[in-house]
Write a protein that holds these residues in place. Structure first.
Motif, mmCIF file in Angstrom:
data_model
loop_
_atom_site.group_PDB
_atom_site.id
_atom_site.type_symbol
_atom_site.label_atom_id
_atom_site.label_comp_id
_atom_site.label_asym_id
_atom_site.label_seq_id
_atom_site.Cartn_x
_atom_site.Cartn_y
_atom_site.Cartn_z
ATOM 1 N N GLU A 75 0.830 -1.212 0.000
ATOM 2 C CA GLU A 75 0.000 0.000 0.000
ATOM 3 C C GLU A 75 0.864 1.263 0.000
ATOM 4 O O GLU A 75 0.558 2.244 -0.682
ATOM 5 N N GLN A 76 1.953 1.213 0.770
ATOM 6 C CA GLN A 76 2.858 2.361 0.821
ATOM 7 C C GLN A 76 3.542 2.575 -0.532
ATOM 8 O O GLN A 76 3.691 3.702 -1.004
ATOM 9 N N CYS A 77 3.950 1.491 -1.153
ATOM 10 C CA CYS A 77 4.603 1.566 -2.457
ATOM 11 C C CYS A 77 3.665 2.181 -3.492
ATOM 12 O O CYS A 77 4.057 3.072 -4.256
ATOM 13 N N VAL A 78 2.415 1.733 -3.509
ATOM 14 C CA VAL A 78 1.424 2.276 -4.443
ATOM 15 C C VAL A 78 1.261 3.783 -4.219
ATOM 16 O O VAL A 78 1.235 4.569 -5.174
ATOM 17 N N GLU A 79 1.172 4.183 -2.947
ATOM 18 C CA GLU A 79 1.040 5.610 -2.611
ATOM 19 C C GLU A 79 2.241 6.403 -3.123
ATOM 20 O O GLU A 79 2.085 7.474 -3.728
ATOM 21 N N ASN A 80 3.444 5.878 -2.898
ATOM 22 C CA ASN A 80 4.654 6.585 -3.345
ATOM 23 C C ASN A 80 4.722 6.674 -4.864
ATOM 24 O O ASN A 80 5.149 7.696 -5.414
ATOM 25 N N PHE A 81 4.301 5.624 -5.543
ATOM 26 C CA PHE A 81 4.267 5.657 -7.009
ATOM 27 C C PHE A 81 3.285 6.719 -7.497
ATOM 28 O O PHE A 81 3.581 7.484 -8.424
ATOM 29 N N GLU A 82 2.101 6.734 -6.899
ATOM 30 C CA GLU A 82 1.048 7.659 -7.348
ATOM 31 C C GLU A 82 1.443 9.110 -7.146
ATOM 32 O O GLU A 82 1.039 9.988 -7.922
ATOM 33 N N GLN A 83 2.225 9.374 -6.093
ATOM 34 C CA GLN A 83 2.622 10.751 -5.782
ATOM 35 C C GLN A 83 3.882 11.196 -6.523
ATOM 36 O O GLN A 83 4.302 12.338 -6.391
ATOM 37 N N SER A 84 4.471 10.318 -7.298
ATOM 38 C CA SER A 84 5.741 10.623 -7.967
ATOM 39 C C SER A 84 5.515 11.299 -9.323
ATOM 40 O O SER A 84 4.415 11.221 -9.888
ATOM 41 N N PRO A 85 6.557 11.928 -9.866
ATOM 42 C CA PRO A 85 6.444 12.535 -11.198
ATOM 43 C C PRO A 85 6.278 11.513 -12.323
ATOM 44 O O PRO A 85 5.965 11.879 -13.445
ATOM 45 N N ASN A 87 4.221 8.686 -12.234
ATOM 46 C CA ASN A 87 3.138 7.776 -11.852
ATOM 47 C C ASN A 87 2.496 7.054 -13.040
ATOM 48 O O ASN A 87 1.863 6.019 -12.868
ATOM 49 N N ASP A 88 2.668 7.580 -14.251
ATOM 50 C CA ASP A 88 2.104 6.913 -15.424
ATOM 51 C C ASP A 88 2.954 5.732 -15.888
ATOM 52 O O ASP A 88 2.534 4.952 -16.739
ATOM 53 N N ARG A 89 4.155 5.584 -15.318
ATOM 54 C CA ARG A 89 5.061 4.500 -15.739
ATOM 55 C C ARG A 89 5.240 3.428 -14.662
ATOM 56 O O ARG A 89 5.856 2.403 -14.915
ATOM 57 N N LEU A 90 4.735 3.687 -13.461
ATOM 58 C CA LEU A 90 5.000 2.822 -12.302
ATOM 59 C C LEU A 90 3.758 2.041 -11.885
ATOM 60 O O LEU A 90 2.663 2.609 -11.788
ATOM 61 N N PHE A 91 3.936 0.748 -11.607
ATOM 62 C CA PHE A 91 2.812 -0.077 -11.156
ATOM 63 C C PHE A 91 3.320 -1.137 -10.191
ATOM 64 O O PHE A 91 4.342 -1.780 -10.446
ATOM 65 N N CYS A 92 2.601 -1.334 -9.086
ATOM 66 C CA CYS A 92 3.005 -2.335 -8.092
ATOM 67 C C CYS A 92 1.971 -3.449 -8.002
ATOM 68 O O CYS A 92 0.768 -3.192 -7.931
ATOM 69 N N TYR A 93 2.446 -4.685 -8.009
ATOM 70 C CA TYR A 93 1.608 -5.871 -7.855
ATOM 71 C C TYR A 93 1.698 -6.380 -6.421
ATOM 72 O O TYR A 93 2.801 -6.451 -5.858
ATOM 73 N N HIS A 94 0.554 -6.757 -5.850
ATOM 74 C CA HIS A 94 0.531 -7.343 -4.510
ATOM 75 C C HIS A 94 0.498 -8.857 -4.674
ATOM 76 O O HIS A 94 -0.555 -9.462 -4.901
ATOM 77 N N ALA A 95 1.668 -9.482 -4.587
ATOM 78 C CA ALA A 95 1.772 -10.927 -4.832
ATOM 79 C C ALA A 95 3.109 -11.434 -4.348
ATOM 80 O O ALA A 95 4.042 -10.658 -4.127
ATOM 81 N N SER A 96 3.192 -12.748 -4.187
ATOM 82 C CA SER A 96 4.499 -13.360 -3.954
ATOM 83 C C SER A 96 5.230 -13.408 -5.280
ATOM 84 O O SER A 96 4.613 -13.327 -6.360
ATOM 85 N N LEU A 97 6.536 -13.537 -5.233
ATOM 86 C CA LEU A 97 7.312 -13.608 -6.471
ATOM 87 C C LEU A 97 6.913 -14.834 -7.279
ATOM 88 O O LEU A 97 6.802 -14.769 -8.506
ATOM 89 N N ALA A 98 6.661 -15.955 -6.601
ATOM 90 C CA ALA A 98 6.274 -17.183 -7.305
ATOM 91 C C ALA A 98 4.957 -16.982 -8.060
ATOM 92 O O ALA A 98 4.828 -17.389 -9.223
ATOM 93 N N GLU A 99 3.981 -16.348 -7.412
ATOM 94 C CA GLU A 99 2.695 -16.068 -8.067
ATOM 95 C C GLU A 99 2.886 -15.143 -9.260
ATOM 96 O O GLU A 99 2.333 -15.362 -10.335
#
Length: 237
Positions: A75-85, A87-99
């Motif tokens: 959630e924090q990562c998503v917030e930091n991405f959204e507030q960055s210059p 934000n149109d290039r950054l996306f975070c997935y909530h998952a294990s690496l295996a998934e």
């Protein structure tokens, strides 16, 4: 509550993330190989998202993905991405690496990871911190198997690990057809032992580029090499 960390071009909130901004992540973000103008970047175990944000600043990559398993850090990562210059290039997935590795069919030109590495039997009472920092949550073998699958044929994978684990990590990488191209050994000061290894791998064999980096000449007096490496990010040095 942890204060936001202000970089020159972006701010990182870290109050909900177990692992705060540290030298390791900043070193990796500034050092990571991003040759040949990557189209796509992947940050494995993103935490606050600081390394992905640094790569967004350093490159023109159109797609910068991150994967994070711990809910608060995600959630924090998503917030930091959204507030960055960027934000149109950054996306975070909530998952294990295996998934994530199982679901993603595409490959990435640049993969970065500051993986968990405290292998000691001691664990912290804070479950989030354990997930962020103990190797059992992301074994090196699992990490490297996923990197081998997700890395494009001409891509680079960069990581920072304890120096004592370098030989083991490189052997596991070779078993996955990932070859060490570049290594920088990091010392806190000239008299201190090497504590960290910055490693860059690809699927191509090449001559090995080896360097050393000393961070401080004296307490809070930084070497020119270190200042040059991070000067585009830190507000004050």
């Amino acid at each position: 509550m942890a204060a936001p960390f202000q970089f020159k071009e972006f701010t990182v909130q870290q109050d909900r993330c177990a692992m705060k901004i540290g030298t390791d992540g900043v070193l990796l973000g500034a050092w990571a190989s991003i040759n040949h103008h990557p189209f796509s970047v992947l940050d494995i175990g993103a935490g606050t998202g600081v390394i992905a944000l640094m790569l967004a600043q350093r490159s023109s990559a159109e797609l910068i993905d991150a994967v994070e398993i711990e809910p608060n850090a995600y959630e924090q990562c998503v917030e930091n991405f959204e507030q960055s210059p960027w934000n149109d290039r950054l996306f975070c997935y909530h998952a294990s690496l295996a998934e994530f590795a199982e679901e993603i069919d595409d490959t990435y030109d640049c993969i970065i990871s500051n993986p968990p590495f405290y292998e000691d039997t001691f664990t912290s009472p804070e479950e989030d911190r354990n997930t962020a920092r103990f190797t059992e949550s992301l074994p090196f073998k699992e990490l490297l198997q996923a990197v081998s699958k997700l890395l494009s044929p001409q891509g680079n994978f960069s990581a920072i690990i304890p120096y004592k684990n370098e030989e083991e990590f490189c052997q596991l990488a070779t078993a996955e057809n990932l070859y060490l191209n570049k290594v920088t050994h990091v010392q806190g000061n000239k008299k201190a032992p090497v504590k960290r290894s910055l490693l860059a791998f690809s699927k191509q064999k090449s001559s090995l580029e080896q360097t050393n980096l000393v961070i401080e000449k004296d307490r809070h007096i930084y070497t020119e090499d270190y200042k040059k490496l991070v000067q585009d990010f830190y507000v004050k040095m």
